[in-house]
Design a protein around this motif. Structure first.
Motif, PDB file in Angstrom:
ATOM      1  N   SER A 163      47.828   8.685 -30.203  1.00 36.11           N
ATOM      2  CA  SER A 163      47.179   8.682 -28.891  1.00 36.11           C
ATOM      3  C   SER A 163      47.476   7.388 -28.135  1.00 36.11           C
ATOM      4  O   SER A 163      47.722   7.408 -26.924  1.00 36.11           O
ATOM      5  CB  SER A 163      45.667   8.865 -29.058  1.00 36.11           C
ATOM      6  N   ASP A 164      47.471   6.255 -28.855  1.00 36.27           N
ATOM      7  CA  ASP A 164      47.793   4.975 -28.220  1.00 36.27           C
ATOM      8  C   ASP A 164      49.224   4.966 -27.684  1.00 36.27           C
ATOM      9  O   ASP A 164      49.492   4.466 -26.585  1.00 36.27           O
ATOM     10  CB  ASP A 164      47.625   3.826 -29.228  1.00 36.27           C
ATOM     11  N   ILE A 165      50.151   5.514 -28.476  1.00 39.39           N
ATOM     12  CA  ILE A 165      51.547   5.567 -28.046  1.00 39.39           C
ATOM     13  C   ILE A 165      51.692   6.501 -26.855  1.00 39.39           C
ATOM     14  O   ILE A 165      52.429   6.212 -25.902  1.00 39.39           O
ATOM     15  CB  ILE A 165      52.449   6.018 -29.214  1.00 39.39           C
ATOM     16  N   ALA A 166      50.990   7.628 -26.914  1.00 40.72           N
ATOM     17  CA  ALA A 166      51.062   8.583 -25.803  1.00 40.72           C
ATOM     18  C   ALA A 166      50.603   7.944 -24.499  1.00 40.72           C
ATOM     19  O   ALA A 166      51.137   8.244 -23.421  1.00 40.72           O
ATOM     20  CB  ALA A 166      50.218   9.812 -26.119  1.00 40.72           C
ATOM     21  N   THR A 167      49.629   7.058 -24.586  1.00 40.53           N
ATOM     22  CA  THR A 167      49.138   6.369 -23.387  1.00 40.53           C
ATOM     23  C   THR A 167      50.247   5.558 -22.726  1.00 40.53           C
ATOM     24  O   THR A 167      50.274   5.413 -21.497  1.00 40.53           O
ATOM     25  CB  THR A 167      47.958   5.447 -23.751  1.00 40.53           C
ATOM     26  N   GLN A 168      51.169   5.039 -23.564  1.00 38.36           N
ATOM     27  CA  GLN A 168      52.257   4.230 -23.028  1.00 38.36           C
ATOM     28  C   GLN A 168      53.220   5.052 -22.169  1.00 38.36           C
ATOM     29  O   GLN A 168      53.855   4.520 -21.258  1.00 38.36           O
ATOM     30  CB  GLN A 168      53.036   3.562 -24.177  1.00 38.36           C
ATOM     31  N   VAL A 169      53.366   6.343 -22.466  1.00 37.06           N
ATOM     32  CA  VAL A 169      54.302   7.174 -21.706  1.00 37.06           C
ATOM     33  C   VAL A 169      53.587   8.011 -20.640  1.00 37.06           C
ATOM     34  O   VAL A 169      54.229   8.711 -19.854  1.00 37.06           O
ATOM     35  CB  VAL A 169      55.102   8.105 -22.642  1.00 37.06           C
ATOM     36  N   ASP A 171      51.942   7.115 -17.899  1.00 31.73           N
ATOM     37  CA  ASP A 171      52.254   6.720 -16.525  1.00 31.73           C
ATOM     38  C   ASP A 171      53.637   7.197 -16.111  1.00 31.73           C
ATOM     39  O   ASP A 171      53.862   7.594 -14.960  1.00 31.73           O
ATOM     40  CB  ASP A 171      52.152   5.199 -16.376  1.00 31.73           C
ATOM     41  N   ILE A 172      54.580   7.140 -17.064  1.00 36.48           N
ATOM     42  CA  ILE A 172      55.939   7.587 -16.777  1.00 36.48           C
ATOM     43  C   ILE A 172      55.938   9.069 -16.422  1.00 36.48           C
ATOM     44  O   ILE A 172      56.546   9.502 -15.435  1.00 36.48           O
ATOM     45  CB  ILE A 172      56.857   7.323 -17.988  1.00 36.48           C
ATOM     46  N   LEU A 173      55.237   9.861 -17.229  1.00 36.17           N
ATOM     47  CA  LEU A 173      55.155  11.292 -16.968  1.00 36.17           C
ATOM     48  C   LEU A 173      54.427  11.579 -15.653  1.00 36.17           C
ATOM     49  O   LEU A 173      54.779  12.496 -14.918  1.00 36.17           O
ATOM     50  CB  LEU A 173      54.447  12.004 -18.120  1.00 36.17           C
ATOM     51  N   LYS A 178      54.540  13.888 -10.337  1.00 33.85           N
ATOM     52  CA  LYS A 178      54.272  13.763  -8.899  1.00 33.85           C
ATOM     53  C   LYS A 178      55.538  13.995  -8.097  1.00 33.85           C
ATOM     54  O   LYS A 178      55.526  14.667  -7.045  1.00 33.85           O
ATOM     55  CB  LYS A 178      53.698  12.380  -8.612  1.00 33.85           C
ATOM     56  N   ALA A 179      56.669  13.460  -8.600  1.00 31.33           N
ATOM     57  CA  ALA A 179      57.936  13.616  -7.885  1.00 31.33           C
ATOM     58  C   ALA A 179      58.403  15.071  -7.870  1.00 31.33           C
ATOM     59  O   ALA A 179      59.110  15.496  -6.948  1.00 31.33           O
ATOM     60  CB  ALA A 179      59.002  12.737  -8.533  1.00 31.33           C
ATOM     61  N   ARG A 180      58.003  15.830  -8.890  1.00 24.61           N
ATOM     62  CA  ARG A 180      58.447  17.219  -9.003  1.00 24.61           C
ATOM     63  C   ARG A 180      57.408  18.212  -8.470  1.00 24.61           C
ATOM     64  O   ARG A 180      57.592  19.420  -8.581  1.00 24.61           O
ATOM     65  CB  ARG A 180      58.769  17.549 -10.461  1.00 24.61           C
ATOM     66  N   ALA A 187      49.414  14.788 -16.845  1.00 26.93           N
ATOM     67  CA  ALA A 187      50.314  13.899 -17.575  1.00 26.93           C
ATOM     68  C   ALA A 187      49.757  13.444 -18.928  1.00 26.93           C
ATOM     69  O   ALA A 187      50.503  13.396 -19.910  1.00 26.93           O
ATOM     70  CB  ALA A 187      50.684  12.688 -16.718  1.00 26.93           C
ATOM     71  N   PRO A 188      48.458  13.094 -19.040  1.00 28.70           N
ATOM     72  CA  PRO A 188      47.944  12.685 -20.355  1.00 28.70           C
ATOM     73  C   PRO A 188      48.105  13.771 -21.415  1.00 28.70           C
ATOM     74  O   PRO A 188      48.454  13.470 -22.569  1.00 28.70           O
ATOM     75  CB  PRO A 188      46.459  12.397 -20.073  1.00 28.70           C
ATOM     76  N   MET A 189      47.877  15.033 -21.043  1.00 27.67           N
ATOM     77  CA  MET A 189      48.006  16.122 -22.000  1.00 27.67           C
ATOM     78  C   MET A 189      49.461  16.296 -22.434  1.00 27.67           C
ATOM     79  O   MET A 189      49.757  16.437 -23.632  1.00 27.67           O
ATOM     80  CB  MET A 189      47.480  17.420 -21.393  1.00 27.67           C
TER      81      MET A 189
END
Length: 243
Positions: A163-169, A171-173, A178-180, A187-189
């Protein structure tokens, strides 16, 4: 004899149990002896002895699991008495907690440090490689992390680390969504899904070690990236069950 010799009772490294275990600094695996005591017994400083016990504990926990590991075996492999282990860690649970904390921090640092930027697909490759690199270079640590922790209250669990690692990505997602034209609140899911996929594949690869690491990473990113490319904005279930 004062506490600076580490192996003496009442030294400054005494802990009262797992609760006293704190996250360690980056691993220093040097446990070279500094002098020899009477009868040829190797003597170490407190820091060296602590590192030795952590290395041995890490190996035994990976080999036998928490329940199958005993303080007696750790002390025997280290060439010390049981009280020395208790002096440094308060017992098996305290030693295990420090080992788990170290491995969790190492993996998290490797993943977050690998996310150096670039195209979104490249970021997926960086995350996949980071986890595969950790499994490759810290196999014992990964074996320990993927087991259920009996001291999860103080160390967290593998699921919490993912879960901690997922938090790092996340924002990227979010930016990609948003762009798509997708809802960035999802994104969190999706970050949990992607990181979980990589982590479970890593567990499988740990046992089989085939194909090569780079090929596994390429296939992971292939599935993740092209899956994201073909996402429906409002997916619907096609089966009879709707809830």
């Amino acid at each position: 004899m004062n506490g600076s010799n580490g192996d003496s009772a009442g030294g400054q490294h005494r802990t009262s149990g797992a609760g006293a275990a704190s996250p360690e600094a980056p691993r220093n695996r040097s446990t070279a002896p500094t002098r020899a005591a009477k009868g040829g017994r190797v003597r170490m400083t407190g820091k060296q002895r602590r590192e030795q016990l952590l290395d041995i504990g890490r190996s035994v926990f990976a080999e036998r699991g928490y329940d199958g590991t005993s303080v007696e075996e750790i002390a025997e492999r280290a060439g010390v008495s049981k009280p020395v282990v208790y002096e440094h860690f308060g017992g098996k649970e305290g030693l295990y907690a420090v080992v788990v904390d170290r491995e969790m921090q190492l993996l998290l640092d490797m993943v977050t440090g690998a996310l150096t930027g670039g195209h979104s697909r490249e970021l997926l490759e960086q995350a996949a490689f980071a986890l595969m690199d950790y499994i490759d270079t810290s196999t014992d640590g990964f074996k320990i992390l993927v087991r259920d922790s009996p001291v999860a209250q103080s160390t967290g669990t593998f699921a919490s680390l993912i879960s901690d690692i997922a938090t790092q990505v996340e924002d990227i997602l979010g930016l990609e969504f948003k762009a798509r034209g997708f809802d960035p609140r999802l994104a969190p899911m999706y970050s949990q899904m992607l990181v979980g996929m990589v982590a479970l594949t890593g567990q499988w690869w740990l046992e089989v070690r085939k194909p090569q690491k780079a090929e596994v990473a390429a296939h992971l990113v292939n599935l993740a990236w092209h899956g994201l490319e073909g996402l429906e904005r409002h997916p619907k279930l096609v089966g009879e069950r709707k809830q």
